[in-house]
Design an enzyme around this catalytic site. Structure first.
Site, PDB file in Angstrom:
ATOM      1  N   ASP A 142       0.850  -1.337   0.259  1.00 12.36           N
ATOM      2  CA  ASP A 142      -0.024   0.248  -0.291  1.00 12.36           C
ATOM      3  C   ASP A 142       0.742   1.166   0.111  1.00 12.36           C
ATOM      4  O   ASP A 142       0.452   2.359  -0.871  1.00 12.36           O
ATOM      5  CB  ASP A 142      -1.201   0.125   0.832  1.00 12.36           C
ATOM      6  N   GLY A 143       1.777   1.586   0.752  1.00 13.81           N
ATOM      7  CA  GLY A 143       3.013   2.630   0.832  1.00 13.81           C
ATOM      8  C   GLY A 143       3.680   2.390  -0.588  1.00 13.81           C
ATOM      9  O   GLY A 143       3.769   3.640  -1.225  1.00 13.81           O
ATOM     10  N   ARG A 149       2.570   6.200  -3.299  1.00 16.91           N
ATOM     11  CA  ARG A 149       2.927   6.889  -3.386  1.00 16.91           C
ATOM     12  C   ARG A 149       3.841   7.200  -5.744  1.00 16.91           C
ATOM     13  O   ARG A 149       2.958   8.728  -5.838  1.00 16.91           O
ATOM     14  CB  ARG A 149       4.942   6.588  -3.653  1.00 16.91           C
ATOM     15  N   ASP A 184      -4.555  10.015   4.127  1.00 18.76           N
ATOM     16  CA  ASP A 184      -5.107  10.646   5.664  1.00 18.76           C
ATOM     17  C   ASP A 184      -4.469  11.850   5.076  1.00 18.76           C
ATOM     18  O   ASP A 184      -3.071  12.283   4.365  1.00 18.76           O
ATOM     19  CB  ASP A 184      -4.957  10.543   6.727  1.00 18.76           C
ATOM     20  N   ARG A 186       5.136  16.697  24.926  1.00 23.43           N
ATOM     21  CA  ARG A 186       4.262  17.215  24.572  1.00 23.43           C
ATOM     22  C   ARG A 186       3.930  17.476  23.723  1.00 23.43           C
ATOM     23  O   ARG A 186       3.793  17.378  22.622  1.00 23.43           O
ATOM     24  CB  ARG A 186       4.776  18.572  24.219  1.00 23.43           C
TER      25      ARG A 186
END
Length: 357
Positions: free
Chosen positions: A68-69, A73, A176, A186
């Protein structure tokens, strides 16, 4: 559609992908179709989608060889050029790729002969209070463990720019857009707006807007729902929020979702389909909305999304449900639907021959 030139996006770290790429090149040579490798990292740097498709001679079909990566692309390139994209599956848990590697020649034959359908998928784009970029002194930190970064998104000159509406960015996301903390100790503090109104202010590890396609990616890992890729909508999901309300919200496709970094927040990174593209400071904001562009994915047959969901997520039946009987059948109905149900999207019986496209 006549295929005149193919762009190859290859996961070079997998021998099977390299072998499949050779098969594609051989097929192209035998059919008089141009072929070029694109989106490679041999120079140690990444280029914009426009630069990559231009250097490849404007392919009309992008073939991705990987998981999927790799498909993401290729989707970025296909959307830039309004090209078709065909995903060859060499991954493990993916939802996006279409054909197994051994079938790549047969798949190219089908596309060449017009025996396919085009599936239109929703994409995201965005505006921001300022152009996105990673400050030079932070580049090594942001890039750590990620490999070469993509260049900052270009500012679109064809869109109106204003104080309230920010700058339009040349961005397309299939999965996304994520706003995430940069410092481990933080969280980011962010005002979340849906359709122009404040939903709530969050303190969280990350906040994301996903397409229905992307609902099975980061959003799912963060506890979000699985959404049919045939849906239209924007899925907001907070990641590890410090508040009671930790649920996802599904907005209509014409309802934009905006994130404003609050003054007491740390800096935040903006990732688009898993690629860091910028850093925001307190007071900065991004607005995510449905793109007028669509991804045009090649489908050689009906997509069994829910069967793939069962397989990829290793779903098993509850022991209590089948303790005293048989498991539920995978295909509960084998006869043709009655007239009042013909408009529904239901799978064909496994006994029926697959139609040619």
């Amino acid at each position: 559609m006549t295929v005149s030139r193919i762009g190859l996006v290859v996961h070079a770290g997998r021998p099977a992908a390299l072998a499949a790429a050779d098969a594609v090149r051989d097929w192209c040579a035998g059919h008089g179709v141009g072929c070029a490798d694109i989106d490679v990292w041999q120079e140690g740097a990444r280029h914009s989608a426009r630069e990559e498709v231009d250097s490849a001679g404007d392919p009309d079909l992008i073939v991705t060889l990987g998981g999927d990566g790799t498909f993401l692309r290729g989707a970025r390139l296909a959307a830039e050029n309004d090209a078709l994209v065909l995903g060859v599956d060499l991954g493990r848990v993916g939802f996006l790729t279409e054909v197994p590697a051994p079938d790549v020649r047969a798949a190219l034959d089908a596309v060449y002969e017009g025996r396919y359908e085009v599936e239109s998928r929703m994409l995201l784009t965005m505006r921001a209070s300022c152009p996105l970029g990673v400050p030079a002194h932070m580049a090594d930190l942001v890039r750590y463990g990620r490999g070469p970064m993509l260049p900052p998104p270009r500012v679109r000159g064809d869109c109106t720019v204003g104080d309230d509406w920010g700058v339009a960015l040349n961005v397309t996301a299939l999965n996304d857009v994520v706003l995430e903390k940069l410092a481990r100790d933080r969280q980011v503090s962010v005002g979340v707006y849906i359709a122009g109104q404040l939903l709530a202010s969050y303190s969280a590890d990350a906040l994301l807007v996903a397409t229905p396609t992307g609902s099975t990616a980061y959003s799912f890992a963060a506890g979000g729902p699985v959404v049919s890729p045939r849906m239209e909508g924007l899925l907001f999901t907070p990641v590890a929020p410090h508040m009671t309300f930790n649920r996802s919200v599904l907005a209509a496709p014409d309802e934009p979702i905006a994130f404003r970094v609050l003054e007491r927040s740390g800096q935040a990174a903006v990732s688009i389909d898993g690629q860091v593209r910028g850093v925001l400071n307190p007071g900065d904001w991004i607005g995510v909305y449905a793109s007028p562009r669509r991804l045009r994915a090649v489908r050689l047959g009906p997509m069994d999304f829910y069967g793939r969901l069962r397989e990829r997520m290793n779903l098993t039946d509850a022991p209590a449900a089948v303790a005293d009987g048989q498991a539920a059948p995978l295909w509960p109905v084998r006869s043709a639907p009655p007239g009042d149900l013909e408009h529904l999207a239901l799978p064909a019986s496994p006994d029926e021959p697959r139609p040619h496209h």
